[in-house]
Design a protein around this motif. Structure first.
Motif, short mmCIF file in Angstrom:
data_model
loop_
_atom_site.label_atom_id
_atom_site.label_comp_id
_atom_site.label_asym_id
_atom_site.label_seq_id
_atom_site.Cartn_x
_atom_site.Cartn_y
_atom_site.Cartn_z
N LEU A 254 -12.79 18.05 10.27
CA LEU A 254 -12.13 17.10 11.15
C LEU A 254 -11.15 17.84 12.06
O LEU A 254 -10.46 18.75 11.63
CB LEU A 254 -11.35 16.06 10.34
N TYR A 255 -11.11 17.41 13.31
CA TYR A 255 -10.16 17.93 14.29
C TYR A 255 -9.29 16.77 14.72
O TYR A 255 -9.80 15.72 15.12
CB TYR A 255 -10.89 18.51 15.50
N VAL A 256 -7.97 16.94 14.66
CA VAL A 256 -7.03 15.90 15.05
C VAL A 256 -6.20 16.41 16.22
O VAL A 256 -5.55 17.45 16.11
CB VAL A 256 -6.09 15.53 13.88
N ALA A 257 -6.24 15.66 17.34
CA ALA A 257 -5.34 15.95 18.46
C ALA A 257 -4.01 15.30 18.11
O ALA A 257 -3.80 14.11 18.32
CB ALA A 257 -5.91 15.42 19.77
N VAL B 290 -3.47 20.90 17.67
CA VAL B 290 -4.73 20.37 17.18
C VAL B 290 -4.91 20.94 15.78
O VAL B 290 -4.76 22.14 15.56
CB VAL B 290 -5.91 20.76 18.09
N ILE B 291 -5.19 20.06 14.83
CA ILE B 291 -5.37 20.45 13.43
C ILE B 291 -6.86 20.43 13.11
O ILE B 291 -7.55 19.48 13.45
CB ILE B 291 -4.64 19.46 12.49
N ARG B 292 -7.33 21.48 12.43
CA ARG B 292 -8.69 21.48 11.88
C ARG B 292 -8.54 21.44 10.37
O ARG B 292 -7.82 22.24 9.79
CB ARG B 292 -9.46 22.73 12.31
N MET B 293 -9.23 20.45 9.74
CA MET B 293 -9.09 20.28 8.29
C MET B 293 -10.38 19.75 7.69
O MET B 293 -11.28 19.30 8.40
CB MET B 293 -7.93 19.33 8.00
N THR B 294 -10.43 19.79 6.38
CA THR B 294 -11.58 19.24 5.67
C THR B 294 -11.43 17.72 5.61
O THR B 294 -10.36 17.18 5.86
CB THR B 294 -11.67 19.79 4.24
N THR C 191 -2.10 25.67 18.36
CA THR C 191 -0.94 25.26 19.13
C THR C 191 -1.16 25.61 20.60
O THR C 191 -2.28 25.94 20.99
CB THR C 191 0.34 25.94 18.58
N VAL C 192 -0.12 25.55 21.38
CA VAL C 192 -0.21 25.72 22.84
C VAL C 192 -0.91 27.03 23.21
O VAL C 192 -0.54 28.09 22.71
CB VAL C 192 1.18 25.61 23.49
N LYS D 12 -7.31 14.43 23.41
CA LYS D 12 -8.63 14.24 22.81
C LYS D 12 -9.23 15.60 22.50
O LYS D 12 -8.91 16.60 23.14
CB LYS D 12 -9.57 13.48 23.76
N VAL D 13 -10.14 15.62 21.53
CA VAL D 13 -10.76 16.88 21.13
C VAL D 13 -12.24 16.63 20.83
O VAL D 13 -12.62 15.56 20.34
CB VAL D 13 -10.02 17.50 19.91
#
Length: 167
Positions: free
Chosen positions: A38-41, A48-52, A62-63, A78-79
């Motif tokens: 999962l990618y969260v903006a 932007v976080i990438r997680m299980t 980050t920036v 959005k991502v």
């Protein structure tokens, strides 16, 4: 997360970073890639976080280290992610296009820049304006993107809003 019948089965409000819960702040975008990550903006936290799907942190983006963010606050909205792992981010106030990062978060460039077509009236006034008037006029900037998604064929669909409110 929702099940196949769209019933809520779990909620992820944040992610553990260095043993501490870091809550999301004004998250605006969510994307699940072909590996199930999962990618969260996370707009309010400027990342932007990438997680299980279980909520375990995989990476934080980050920036990007680019000129545009020397004066502009980084607010990812959005991502979307390609099959190859390329990350596409729409960001508030970015007129150059959609930000493109590689899987590791390295900046690759911009894509999908909107073309600016000034009206004949705008060009007429600009041609006959003094330097002071030109300096005070609004720039002919492209519009920013409001939303995007990616299909299975690696094609990015993006939406932007024009001056009169149309998309």
């Amino acid at each position: 997360m929702a099940d196949i019948e769209m019933k809520n089965v779990s909620v992820i409000n944040g992610v553990m970073i260095d043993g501490k819960l870091s809550d999301f702040s004004s998250p605006n975008g969510l994307y699940r890639d072909n590996k199930g990550l999962l990618y969260v903006a996370d707009t309010g936290n400027k990342r932007v976080i990438r997680m299980t799907v279980d909520g375990e942190l995989d990476d934080i983006f980050t920036v990007p280290k680019i000129k545009q963010f020397e004066e502009l606050e980084y607010k990812p909205k959005k991502v979307a992610v390609s099959k190859q792992g390329d990350i596409y981010i729409t960001c508030e106030g970015v007129y150059e296009g959609i930000i493109s990062l590689d899987y590791n978060g390295e900046f690759e460039g911009f894509s999908g820049t909107n073309t600016v077509i000034p009206s004949a009236w705008d060009l007429f006034w600009y041609k006959f304006s003094t330097k002071e008037q030109k300096d005070s006029m609004a720039s002919f900037l492209p519009v920013t993107f409001l939303n995007m998604d990616m299909d299975g064929g690696e094609f990015v669909y993006a939406v932007s809003q024009y001056e009169n409110g149309t998309t």
